[in-house]
Scaffold this motif. Structure first.
Motif, PDB file in Angstrom:
ATOM      1  N   ALA A 127     127.589  60.789   6.765  1.00  0.00           N
ATOM      2  CA  ALA A 127     126.644  59.684   6.613  1.00  0.00           C
ATOM      3  C   ALA A 127     125.675  59.688   7.784  1.00  0.00           C
ATOM      4  N   VAL A 153     126.353  58.867   1.058  1.00  0.00           N
ATOM      5  CA  VAL A 153     127.622  58.972   1.772  1.00  0.00           C
ATOM      6  C   VAL A 153     128.520  59.930   0.988  1.00  0.00           C
ATOM      7  N   ARG A 165     131.034  52.866   3.672  1.00  0.00           N
ATOM      8  CA  ARG A 165     129.986  52.197   2.890  1.00  0.00           C
ATOM      9  C   ARG A 165     129.935  50.706   3.217  1.00  0.00           C
ATOM     10  N   ILE A 168     128.080  50.387   6.503  1.00  0.00           N
ATOM     11  CA  ILE A 168     126.641  50.597   6.320  1.00  0.00           C
ATOM     12  C   ILE A 168     126.004  49.370   5.669  1.00  0.00           C
ATOM     13  N   THR A 175     124.159  51.911  -0.157  1.00  0.00           N
ATOM     14  CA  THR A 175     124.683  53.273  -0.118  1.00  0.00           C
ATOM     15  C   THR A 175     124.750  53.847  -1.526  1.00  0.00           C
TER      16      THR A 175
END
Length: 220
Positions: A127, A153, A165, A168, A175
């Motif tokens: 990522a 990802v 995820r 993020i 994602t």
């Protein structure tokens, strides 16, 4: 959450800034030693540590060093990490620009993150590798915002990928699941998604349009 960041360049530094601002307990390390990270530590509240200690008790470890430096990371790097530690690999292979030829990637056909995984002896989730560092600071948006950027990802461990995820999402980005680590060529340098500043639909389309053929620009 306890997070270790190995590498304090553009991506590592900006992740340190954002993650500490979100309240995470961040330890940060680089190859030059914790004494060179005083300014970043004072700015963010992160704890500068030697590389050998970066993963201690960490639930997530971010490896964000030049690919050619990965084999030089200390053995047993993750020995003191929390059980089930998730490792994020942000690395890219720049053979002509920085890394020289890496045989496992060019001759064996390993994806960049599969090669990194073998070097450190622990599964990784790929990522942030195609993300502009400045975007980590400036392009975060709340969930549902029409201009929210999405990041691909990739990884083999679904639970680990969900954790990445979620992090993020907390950072302010959507994602897209880019598949397993052997599919992560779809987000390597030279692919349509690399450096793309679009939402879920744009990223999904770009991943689908990628070619597994490594162009001359990205070979040694």
């Amino acid at each position: 959450m306890k997070i270790g960041i190995i590498g304090a360049g553009n991506i590592g530094g900006n992740l340190t800034r954002r993650l500490t601002a979100l309240g995470h307990d961040v330890s940060v390390a680089n190859s030059r030693g914790p004494q060179t990270l005083t300014e970043l530590a004072e700015e963010t509240g992160a704890t500068p540590v030697p590389v050998e200690e970066a993963a201690r008790d960490a639930e997530i470890v971010v490896v964000t060093v030049p690919l050619k430096a990965v084999p030089n990371l200390p053995s047993g790097l993750l020995d003191g990490a929390a059980e089930g530690v998730v490792v994020i690999d942000t690395g890219n292979y720049y053979p002509q620009q920085r890394d020289g030829k890496i045989a496992g990637i060019e001759d064996e056909g390993l994806t960049e993150s599969r090669w990194t995984e073998r070097q450190i002896g622990h599964p990784v989730v790929k990522a942030f590798n195609g993300t502009f560092a400045i975007d980590i600071l400036e392009r975060a948006r709340p969930a549902g915002a029409p201009d929210r950027q999405a990041l691909p990802v990739a990884g083999d461990d679904e639970a680990a990928k969900r954790k990445v995820r979620a992090l993020i999402d907390e950072l302010g980005f959507d994602t897209v699941d880019a598949g397993g680590l052997d599919d992560s060529w779809r987000q390597q340098p030279g692919t349509p998604v690399y450096g793309l500043r679009e939402g879920v639909d744009g990223v999904t389309k770009a991943l689908a349009e990628a070619s597994p053929e490594r162009t001359a620009e990205w070979r040694a």
